[in-house]
Design an enzyme around this catalytic site. Structure first.
Site, PDB file in Angstrom:
ATOM      1  CE  LYS B  92     -12.049  -0.003 -19.430  1.00  0.00           C
ATOM      2  NZ  LYS B  92     -12.534  -1.031 -20.045  1.00  0.00           N
ATOM      3  N   GLY B 153     -17.073  -9.250 -18.501  1.00  0.00           N
ATOM      4  CA  GLY B 153     -17.720 -10.393 -19.253  1.00  0.00           C
ATOM      5  C   GLY B 153     -18.517 -11.327 -18.710  1.00  0.00           C
ATOM      6  CB  ALA B 179     -16.258  -4.474 -15.944  1.00  0.00           C
ATOM      7  N   GLY B 180     -19.234  -5.990 -16.121  1.00  0.00           N
ATOM      8  CA  GLY B 180     -20.140  -6.591 -15.291  1.00  0.00           C
ATOM      9  C   GLY B 180     -21.799  -6.639 -15.721  1.00  0.00           C
ATOM     10  CB  ALA B 201     -17.902  -4.256 -24.409  1.00  0.00           C
ATOM     11  CB  SER B 202     -19.424  -8.721 -22.896  1.00  0.00           C
ATOM     12  OG  SER B 202     -18.053  -8.680 -22.752  1.00  0.00           O
TER      13      SER B 202
END
Lengths: 67, 259
Positions: B92, B153, B179-180, B201-202
């Protein structure tokens, strides 16, 4: 003794130390790690035959939680 | 399908930010993910081994990232180290421009992607939601292009759905929203817009209940894909009745019954 930079810290090793010995000093892991000397990846199979010059920058990396 | 691999799950879960390995373990299982990201860092007493062992146990493929790299050179060296350590040529690619926004540096990302693809890597490139940049990344050999919905995040969701939809229509390689994502509806929207998958992830690891949120994300990605394939109705300004307009009681007399 020779002085090298191991993962960012100055460390002393006996003359003629190999990369394999230096790696063993910092971790007991044999899998899941990789090593760069002066920003060049050194294959696992070459660790035992790689001698270190004084001032060499050695980085030993592993996978951590992330991204 | 990314590179030469067929996936059943379209959710790639990252491992960053989990409060403990046990919670991460259960969240990974609940998410149904078949591939998860890890970062490469210098070994220290507290980092050794554990995540690598966990992924092996769960039989989840590892996708190393180049998080924290600011230049193509740093990202290439990190990718090479990851290949050596984890025995995978998948990467990645993430080259950021500054610490505060973590927004991708497009030029450095394209530079690194080109070299890594030539060196035999399967490159999944994290990028801005810029259709032209996405095309460049595809042209230099990326196996997948992964635009952000919002900064890493931030949990702000998909700030520019139009760009994501446009980008998907212009690319031929798989495109994953990366992301986001903040909650399940963001992941569903990504899929409804045509994305081939979602990387997050987050949103899971920092949720109050990571395992519950992982389950929600799995269902959201599945739902979003089903809805995308089923074809949503067009949006209209006025109502469009779904009950029959004829045969109403009292419609013959055109008068309301008296009570």
């Amino acid at each position: 003794m020779i002085s090298i930079r191991l993962n960012g810290t100055e460390e002393q090793f006996p003359d003629g130390s190999t990369l394999a010995e230096v790696v063993q000093h910092i971790t007991s892991a044999t899998q899941g790690i990789a090593v760069a000397v002066d920003a060049q990846v050194i294959r696992r199979t070459e660790w035992a035959s790689t001698a270190l010059r004084p001032g060499a920058q050695v980085d030993v990396l592993t996978a951590v939680q992330g991204g | 399908m990314i590179g030469d691999r067929q996936f059943n799950s379209r959710l790639i879960m990252g491992t960053g930010g989990a409060p403990s390995l046990e919670i991460l373990r259960n969240a990974l299982i609940a998410s149904g993910t078949e591939m998860t990201t890890v970062a490469m860092r210098r070994v220290s007493a507290d980092t050794h081994g554990s995540i690598f062992d966990l992924l092996r146990e769960l039989k989840i493929d590892v996708l190393p990232n180049t998080a924290g790299c600011y230049t193509a050179g740093e990202a290439i060296l990190t990718a090479q180290l990851a290949r050596e350590a984890l025995e995978t040529s998948w990467i990645k690619l993430e080259v950021i421009s500054n610490e505060e926004t973590l927004l991708p540096d497009g030029l450095e990302t394209v530079r690194a992607a080109e070299k890594l693809a030539l060196d035999g890597f399967t490159v999944l490139a994290y990028t801005n939601d810029d259709p032209a940049l996405g095309k460049r990344l595809q042209d230099v050999g990326c196996a997948a292009v992964m635009p952000l919905g919002a900064p890493i995040g931030s949990g702000l969701g998909i700030r520019n759905p139009h760009n994501i939809e446009l980008m998907r229509s212009l690319l031929t390689v798989p495109m994953l929203l990366d992301a986001g994502i903040g909650t399940a509806s963001d992941a569903a929207l990504a899929m409804e817009l045509g994305c081939d998958g979602v990387l997050l992830a987050s949103a899971v690891t920092r949720a109050a209940d990571p395992v519950g949120m992982a389950h929600a994300m799995r269902l959201a990605v599945e739902s979003g894909l089903l809805a995308h394939n089923a074809g949503r109705i067009p949006k209209r300004w006025r109502a469009h009745a779904s009950s029959p307009q004829s045969g109403l009681i009292g419609t013959d007399a055109r008068e309301s019954p008296e009570f």
